[in-house]
Design a protein around this motif. Structure first.
Motif, PDB file in Angstrom:
ATOM      1  N   GLU A 142      47.612  21.599  89.573  1.00  0.00           N
ATOM      2  CA  GLU A 142      48.886  22.308  89.658  1.00  0.00           C
ATOM      3  C   GLU A 142      49.378  22.731  88.270  1.00  0.00           C
ATOM      4  OE1 GLU A 142      51.830  24.376  91.201  1.00  0.00           O
ATOM      5  OE2 GLU A 142      50.234  23.434  92.364  1.00  0.00           O
ATOM      6  N   MET A 143      49.155  21.883  87.263  1.00  0.00           N
ATOM      7  CA  MET A 143      49.527  22.242  85.891  1.00  0.00           C
ATOM      8  C   MET A 143      48.746  23.482  85.439  1.00  0.00           C
ATOM      9  SD  MET A 143      49.679  18.399  84.275  1.00  0.00           S
ATOM     10  CE  MET A 143      49.873  18.845  82.565  1.00  0.00           C
ATOM     11  N   GLU A 144      47.458  23.501  85.743  1.00  0.00           N
ATOM     12  CA  GLU A 144      46.626  24.651  85.380  1.00  0.00           C
ATOM     13  C   GLU A 144      47.039  25.896  86.169  1.00  0.00           C
ATOM     14  OE1 GLU A 144      44.148  25.093  83.180  1.00  0.00           O
ATOM     15  OE2 GLU A 144      44.120  23.038  82.414  1.00  0.00           O
ATOM     16  N   ARG A 145      47.297  25.729  87.449  1.00  0.00           N
ATOM     17  CA  ARG A 145      47.659  26.859  88.311  1.00  0.00           C
ATOM     18  C   ARG A 145      48.988  27.483  87.886  1.00  0.00           C
ATOM     19  NH1 ARG A 145      47.868  24.999  93.952  1.00  0.00           N
ATOM     20  NH2 ARG A 145      45.664  24.679  93.554  1.00  0.00           N
ATOM     21  N   SER A 146      49.947  26.645  87.555  1.00  0.00           N
ATOM     22  CA  SER A 146      51.257  27.169  87.161  1.00  0.00           C
ATOM     23  C   SER A 146      51.305  27.558  85.687  1.00  0.00           C
ATOM     24  CB  SER A 146      52.344  26.144  87.460  1.00  0.00           C
ATOM     25  OG  SER A 146      52.146  24.986  86.688  1.00  0.00           O
ATOM     26  N   ARG A 147      50.211  27.328  84.986  1.00  0.00           N
ATOM     27  CA  ARG A 147      50.055  27.735  83.585  1.00  0.00           C
ATOM     28  C   ARG A 147      51.153  27.173  82.689  1.00  0.00           C
ATOM     29  NH1 ARG A 147      46.706  32.807  83.433  1.00  0.00           N
ATOM     30  NH2 ARG A 147      47.797  33.246  81.509  1.00  0.00           N
ATOM     31  N   VAL A 148      51.398  25.875  82.818  1.00  0.00           N
ATOM     32  CA  VAL A 148      52.433  25.245  82.005  1.00  0.00           C
ATOM     33  C   VAL A 148      52.084  25.232  80.524  1.00  0.00           C
ATOM     34  CG1 VAL A 148      53.282  23.777  83.866  1.00  0.00           C
ATOM     35  CG2 VAL A 148      51.542  22.901  82.321  1.00  0.00           C
ATOM     36  N   HIS A 149      50.821  25.425  80.204  1.00  0.00           N
ATOM     37  CA  HIS A 149      50.425  25.399  78.799  1.00  0.00           C
ATOM     38  C   HIS A 149      50.655  26.736  78.094  1.00  0.00           C
ATOM     39  CE1 HIS A 149      46.980  26.323  81.350  1.00  0.00           C
ATOM     40  NE2 HIS A 149      46.457  27.001  80.358  1.00  0.00           N
ATOM     41  N   PHE A 150      51.218  27.717  78.806  1.00  0.00           N
ATOM     42  CA  PHE A 150      51.583  28.994  78.198  1.00  0.00           C
ATOM     43  C   PHE A 150      53.095  29.049  78.041  1.00  0.00           C
ATOM     44  CE2 PHE A 150      47.509  30.102  80.123  1.00  0.00           C
ATOM     45  CZ  PHE A 150      46.895  30.738  79.053  1.00  0.00           C
TER      46      PHE A 150
ATOM     47  N   GLY B  94      61.980  32.108  63.044  1.00  0.00           N
ATOM     48  CA  GLY B  94      63.073  31.279  63.552  1.00  0.00           C
ATOM     49  C   GLY B  94      62.884  30.793  64.975  1.00  0.00           C
ATOM     50  N   ARG B  95      61.652  30.791  65.429  1.00  0.00           N
ATOM     51  CA  ARG B  95      61.352  30.330  66.788  1.00  0.00           C
ATOM     52  C   ARG B  95      60.615  28.993  66.736  1.00  0.00           C
ATOM     53  NH1 ARG B  95      60.113  36.006  67.026  1.00  0.00           N
ATOM     54  NH2 ARG B  95      61.461  37.071  68.518  1.00  0.00           N
ATOM     55  N   ARG B  96      61.137  28.087  65.994  1.00  0.00           N
ATOM     56  CA  ARG B  96      60.494  26.778  65.832  1.00  0.00           C
ATOM     57  C   ARG B  96      60.381  26.029  67.158  1.00  0.00           C
ATOM     58  NH1 ARG B  96      61.274  22.762  60.925  1.00  0.00           N
ATOM     59  NH2 ARG B  96      59.685  21.289  61.557  1.00  0.00           N
ATOM     60  N   GLU B  97      61.396  26.127  67.983  1.00  0.00           N
ATOM     61  CA  GLU B  97      61.390  25.441  69.280  1.00  0.00           C
ATOM     62  C   GLU B  97      60.297  25.994  70.199  1.00  0.00           C
ATOM     63  OE1 GLU B  97      62.238  22.749  72.174  1.00  0.00           O
ATOM     64  OE2 GLU B  97      62.899  22.753  70.096  1.00  0.00           O
ATOM     65  N   VAL B  98      60.058  27.299  70.140  1.00  0.00           N
ATOM     66  CA  VAL B  98      58.993  27.909  70.940  1.00  0.00           C
ATOM     67  C   VAL B  98      57.637  27.395  70.467  1.00  0.00           C
ATOM     68  CG1 VAL B  98      57.861  30.084  71.546  1.00  0.00           C
ATOM     69  CG2 VAL B  98      60.349  29.973  71.451  1.00  0.00           C
ATOM     70  N   ALA B  99      57.448  27.310  69.164  1.00  0.00           N
ATOM     71  CA  ALA B  99      56.193  26.797  68.602  1.00  0.00           C
ATOM     72  C   ALA B  99      55.984  25.341  69.001  1.00  0.00           C
ATOM     73  CB  ALA B  99      56.199  26.933  67.090  1.00  0.00           C
ATOM     74  N   ARG B 100      57.037  24.556  68.928  1.00  0.00           N
ATOM     75  CA  ARG B 100      56.942  23.150  69.292  1.00  0.00           C
ATOM     76  C   ARG B 100      56.600  22.988  70.769  1.00  0.00           C
ATOM     77  NH1 ARG B 100      59.092  19.511  71.946  1.00  0.00           N
ATOM     78  NH2 ARG B 100      60.803  20.790  72.659  1.00  0.00           N
ATOM     79  N   GLN B 101      57.243  23.770  71.614  1.00  0.00           N
ATOM     80  CA  GLN B 101      56.995  23.681  73.053  1.00  0.00           C
ATOM     81  C   GLN B 101      55.583  24.136  73.398  1.00  0.00           C
ATOM     82  OE1 GLN B 101      59.331  22.319  75.181  1.00  0.00           O
ATOM     83  NE2 GLN B 101      57.592  22.245  76.560  1.00  0.00           N
ATOM     84  N   ALA B 102      55.105  25.191  72.741  1.00  0.00           N
ATOM     85  CA  ALA B 102      53.746  25.683  72.997  1.00  0.00           C
ATOM     86  C   ALA B 102      52.708  24.632  72.613  1.00  0.00           C
ATOM     87  CB  ALA B 102      53.506  26.974  72.227  1.00  0.00           C
ATOM     88  N   ALA B 103      52.873  24.033  71.452  1.00  0.00           N
ATOM     89  CA  ALA B 103      51.928  23.002  71.002  1.00  0.00           C
ATOM     90  C   ALA B 103      52.005  21.777  71.910  1.00  0.00           C
ATOM     91  CB  ALA B 103      52.225  22.615  69.561  1.00  0.00           C
ATOM     92  N   PHE B 104      53.202  21.365  72.247  1.00  0.00           N
ATOM     93  CA  PHE B 104      53.403  20.194  73.083  1.00  0.00           C
ATOM     94  C   PHE B 104      52.774  20.384  74.462  1.00  0.00           C
ATOM     95  CE2 PHE B 104      55.904  17.411  75.856  1.00  0.00           C
ATOM     96  CZ  PHE B 104      55.844  16.225  75.155  1.00  0.00           C
ATOM     97  N   ASN B 105      52.998  21.533  75.074  1.00  0.00           N
ATOM     98  CA  ASN B 105      52.442  21.799  76.402  1.00  0.00           C
ATOM     99  C   ASN B 105      50.920  21.839  76.369  1.00  0.00           C
ATOM    100  OD1 ASN B 105      55.061  21.986  77.232  1.00  0.00           O
ATOM    101  ND2 ASN B 105      54.966  24.111  77.854  1.00  0.00           N
ATOM    102  N   ARG B 106      50.357  22.492  75.364  1.00  0.00           N
ATOM    103  CA  ARG B 106      48.895  22.615  75.265  1.00  0.00           C
ATOM    104  C   ARG B 106      48.260  21.239  75.059  1.00  0.00           C
ATOM    105  NH1 ARG B 106      45.101  26.463  76.372  1.00  0.00           N
ATOM    106  NH2 ARG B 106      46.615  27.980  75.711  1.00  0.00           N
ATOM    107  N   ILE B 107      48.835  20.443  74.176  1.00  0.00           N
ATOM    108  CA  ILE B 107      48.306  19.095  73.923  1.00  0.00           C
ATOM    109  C   ILE B 107      48.419  18.243  75.172  1.00  0.00           C
ATOM    110  CG2 ILE B 107      48.723  16.953  72.648  1.00  0.00           C
ATOM    111  CD1 ILE B 107      49.524  18.746  70.257  1.00  0.00           C
ATOM    112  N   ASN B 108      49.537  18.347  75.858  1.00  0.00           N
ATOM    113  CA  ASN B 108      49.774  17.551  77.054  1.00  0.00           C
ATOM    114  C   ASN B 108      48.725  17.824  78.135  1.00  0.00           C
ATOM    115  OD1 ASN B 108      51.025  15.768  78.741  1.00  0.00           O
ATOM    116  ND2 ASN B 108      52.862  16.985  79.035  1.00  0.00           N
TER     117      ASN B 108
END
Length: 108
Positions: free
Chosen positions: A7-15, A43-57
């Motif tokens: 489901e994580m892959e299908r919903s593409r949470v890592h994007f 100035g999009r530090r939060e977007v970068a953090r969320q992208a890295a966090f989701n991909r690692i997760n």
């Protein structure tokens, strides 16, 4: 657990999606060596953090499931040493990272 990964892959949470405000930003992102450097500079530090966090997760969760599955297959074949060796990675390495990610997300 596998259904959760599917489901994580299908919903593409890592994007992670974000909007670019100008043509100038489009040129900057195309010329950037690293997307994270661009996000940090714009100035999009939060977007970068969320992208890295989701991909690692997602990657860590998939890797953990793979090792547990292979360990159970080895256990089924009565290869106890191999099975316990395979279980070491998810429980010794991945579990610590997952705990850190859940407990102190901002410091991760």
């Amino acid at each position: 657990m596998t259904a959760l990964l599917v489901e994580m892959e299908r919903s593409r949470v890592h994007f992670v999606k974000f909007n670019l405000s100008s043509k100038e930003e489009i040129k900057k992102i195309e010329n950037a060596d690293n997307i994270f450097d661009f996000l940090e500079a714009s100035g999009r530090r939060e977007v970068a953090r969320q992208a890295a966090f989701n991909r690692i997760n997602v990657a860590l969760f998939a890797d953990t499931l793979h090792f547990i599955y292979e360990s159970l297959i080895a256990l089924e074949k009565r290869k106890f040493t191999v099975s316990l060796s395979l279980m070491r990675k998810p429980f010794k390495e991945a579990l610590i990272l997952l705990t850190w990610m859940c407990a102190i997300e901002m410091n991760f």
